[in-house]
Motif scaffolding. Structure first.
Motif, PDB file in Angstrom:
ATOM      1  N   GLY A 128       0.954  -0.999   0.120  1.00 48.08           N
ATOM      2  CA  GLY A 128       0.551  -0.028   0.052  1.00 48.08           C
ATOM      3  C   GLY A 128       0.634   1.284  -0.157  1.00 48.08           C
ATOM      4  N   PHE A 129       1.495   1.409   0.785  1.00 39.56           N
ATOM      5  CA  PHE A 129       3.068   2.050   1.046  1.00 39.56           C
ATOM      6  C   PHE A 129       3.568   3.323  -0.820  1.00 39.56           C
ATOM      7  CE2 PHE A 129       6.933   4.360   1.584  1.00 39.56           C
ATOM      8  CZ  PHE A 129       6.439   5.047   1.860  1.00 39.56           C
ATOM      9  N   GLN A 130       3.742   1.149  -1.454  1.00 40.07           N
ATOM     10  CA  GLN A 130       4.257   1.808  -2.741  1.00 40.07           C
ATOM     11  C   GLN A 130       3.081   1.582  -3.765  1.00 40.07           C
ATOM     12  OE1 GLN A 130       4.816  -1.982  -4.767  1.00 40.07           O
ATOM     13  NE2 GLN A 130       7.209  -0.883  -5.895  1.00 40.07           N
ATOM     14  N   MET A 131       2.579   1.905  -3.611  1.00 42.29           N
ATOM     15  CA  MET A 131       0.993   2.169  -4.491  1.00 42.29           C
ATOM     16  C   MET A 131       0.415   3.685  -4.433  1.00 42.29           C
ATOM     17  SD  MET A 131       1.117  -0.643  -6.334  1.00 42.29           S
ATOM     18  CE  MET A 131       0.335  -0.242  -8.154  1.00 42.29           C
ATOM     19  N   ALA A 132       1.100   3.806  -3.084  1.00 44.27           N
ATOM     20  CA  ALA A 132       0.489   4.795  -2.716  1.00 44.27           C
ATOM     21  C   ALA A 132       1.386   5.944  -3.160  1.00 44.27           C
ATOM     22  CB  ALA A 132      -0.142   5.447  -1.585  1.00 44.27           C
ATOM     23  N   MET A 133       3.179   5.559  -3.237  1.00 40.85           N
ATOM     24  CA  MET A 133       3.602   6.625  -3.902  1.00 40.85           C
ATOM     25  C   MET A 133       4.267   7.004  -4.856  1.00 40.85           C
ATOM     26  SD  MET A 133       7.003   6.924  -4.378  1.00 40.85           S
ATOM     27  CE  MET A 133       7.589   5.193  -4.922  1.00 40.85           C
ATOM     28  N   ASN A 134       3.802   5.824  -5.836  1.00 41.42           N
ATOM     29  CA  ASN A 134       3.813   6.246  -6.642  1.00 41.42           C
ATOM     30  C   ASN A 134       3.018   7.233  -7.552  1.00 41.42           C
ATOM     31  OD1 ASN A 134       6.187   4.417  -7.675  1.00 41.42           O
ATOM     32  ND2 ASN A 134       4.552   2.508  -7.964  1.00 41.42           N
ATOM     33  N   ALA A 135       1.906   7.084  -6.939  1.00 40.90           N
ATOM     34  CA  ALA A 135       0.715   8.348  -7.037  1.00 40.90           C
ATOM     35  C   ALA A 135       1.204   9.391  -6.864  1.00 40.90           C
ATOM     36  CB  ALA A 135      -0.709   7.613  -7.021  1.00 40.90           C
ATOM     37  N   SER A 136       1.880   9.723  -5.426  1.00 40.19           N
ATOM     38  CA  SER A 136       1.719  10.670  -5.368  1.00 40.19           C
ATOM     39  C   SER A 136       3.145  11.417  -5.407  1.00 40.19           C
ATOM     40  CB  SER A 136       1.668  10.896  -3.586  1.00 40.19           C
ATOM     41  OG  SER A 136       0.300  10.166  -3.581  1.00 40.19           O
ATOM     42  N   LYS A 150       6.892   0.503 -13.595  1.00 41.97           N
ATOM     43  CA  LYS A 150       5.070   0.965 -12.661  1.00 41.97           C
ATOM     44  C   LYS A 150       4.524  -0.478 -13.320  1.00 41.97           C
ATOM     45  CE  LYS A 150       2.535   3.738 -11.815  1.00 41.97           C
ATOM     46  NZ  LYS A 150       2.477   4.800 -11.146  1.00 41.97           N
ATOM     47  N   LEU A 151       5.263  -0.893 -14.196  1.00 37.90           N
ATOM     48  CA  LEU A 151       4.915  -2.829 -14.973  1.00 37.90           C
ATOM     49  C   LEU A 151       4.983  -3.298 -13.637  1.00 37.90           C
ATOM     50  CD1 LEU A 151       3.378  -4.422 -17.187  1.00 37.90           C
ATOM     51  CD2 LEU A 151       5.720  -4.830 -17.741  1.00 37.90           C
ATOM     52  N   PHE A 152       6.175  -3.418 -13.163  1.00 37.73           N
ATOM     53  CA  PHE A 152       6.287  -4.818 -12.136  1.00 37.73           C
ATOM     54  C   PHE A 152       5.801  -4.813 -10.762  1.00 37.73           C
ATOM     55  CE2 PHE A 152       9.850  -5.500 -14.897  1.00 37.73           C
ATOM     56  CZ  PHE A 152      10.338  -7.103 -14.623  1.00 37.73           C
ATOM     57  N   ALA A 153       5.273  -2.945 -10.322  1.00 34.61           N
ATOM     58  CA  ALA A 153       4.290  -2.866  -9.914  1.00 34.61           C
ATOM     59  C   ALA A 153       3.173  -3.018  -9.553  1.00 34.61           C
ATOM     60  CB  ALA A 153       4.643  -0.975  -8.907  1.00 34.61           C
TER      61      ALA A 153
END
Length: 320
Positions: A78-86, A171-174
């Protein structure tokens, strides 16, 4: 408070559900299928369905801890996905990955941001689909190691990415990592958690995911006040999460339900004993039989679509 055996109903004595046309139904279902069908309809229970929620947690301490740890690992993703978006709002990130310049200022083109988002979503679909075959063939533990590898690769690429195309690969791997996690961890929790608290344990997945996302925004906000051009620190933080996930996945036991579904009786009983070693009076042999039949139902679920002819008999049965 340990549950007693008074709740148990031997599988061998499970009575098949009656049909309006028993001779036709029996001609379709074999004896083993009748047993599995009875299990699916609740006629063979684990024996712990009637105790309270809190008593279930106290009785199944190890199983509850395993589910809690599996759900907790979602916080890292969850931390990683939110970080990628923000992080695209970080000034340093924009300077590094900018694709256009207007009035002397660098900025990220809308097409670039859209391509990142679309690639991540496509990766999520691929991860959810692909990991399911791996989980079914090699087990939940292998699935955990696979999703961890995907997430680790995404963080590794993010660490060394210096242009938007490399970030696209990250982003693909995430996306594949989060898709694989959703398919693997939720399935693992549903198989290991006691029936009475299964829903609560599954909700923990969303809870920890949300907590991880929340701390991403807190970290980025604090970082923006301290150094608005520092975009690497949030990425480096993710390595701690990757390490924590590795520890959790190494320590978690294999799902006994999966072992039973592929006929690995010895391993299924081994993990049942390990997960329920704190449960007084736990009947491993009986619980294995319950899981074996339930796995059979999942693999060969029979669904009857009934059509009646003028005589009132079932004239059509579909197996899926």
């Amino acid at each position: 408070m340990a549950a007693t055996t008074e709740y148990k109903t031997p599988i061998e004595k499970a009575t098949p559900i009656e049909s309006r046309h028993d001779d036709h139904l029996e001609s379709v279902l074999k004896p083993d299928d009748l047993t599995a069908d009875a299990v699916a309809k609740g006629q063979a229970a684990t024996g712990y369905e009637t105790i309270s929620l809190w008593d279930t947690v106290k009785t199944f301490k190890v199983a509850s801890a395993c589910c809690f740890a599996a759900a907790f690992s979602a916080g890292a993703d969850g931390f990683q996905m939110a970080m990628n978006a923000s992080i695209i709002a970080n000034k340093g990130f924009v300077q590094q990955f900018a694709t256009d310049v207007a009035d002397g200022k660098k900025f990220l083109a809308a097409g670039t941001i859209s391509s990142w988002s679309a690639t991540q979503n496509c990766g999520q679909v691929v991860g959810q689909t692909g990991i399911s075959f791996l989980n079914a063939r090699f087990g939940r533990k292998v699935g955990m190691y696979a999703l961890w590898t995907l997430i680790m690769c995404s963080v590794l690429i993010e660490t060394f990415a210096r242009n938007w195309k490399i970030w696209l690969v990250a982003k693909l791997f995430a996306g594949m990592g989060v898709g694989a996690m959703q398919a693997t961890i939720l399935g693992y929790i549903s198989e290991v958690a006691p029936v009475r608290i299964r829903g609560s344990m599954l909700m923990l997945y969303s809870f920890w995911w949300t907590v991880g996302s929340f701390f991403t925004h807190v970290a980025l906000q604090r970082l923006n006040h301290r150094d608005p051009f520092d975009w690497l620190t949030p990425i480096y933080i993710q390595w701690g999460h990757v390490g924590l996930m590795a520890i959790i996945y190494i320590c978690l036991p294999e799902s006994p339900a999966w072992c039973a579904s592929v006929g690995k009786e010895a391993q299924a009983k081994k993990w049942l004993k390990f997960i329920h070693r704190d449960v007084e009076g736990y009947d491993v042999e009986y619980q294995y039989q319950v899981r074996r039949c339930i796995s059979k139902v999942r693999a060969h679920r029979l669904q009857f679509f009934c059509r009646q002819n003028p005589a009132g008999r079932i004239c059509h049965v579909t197996t899926i």
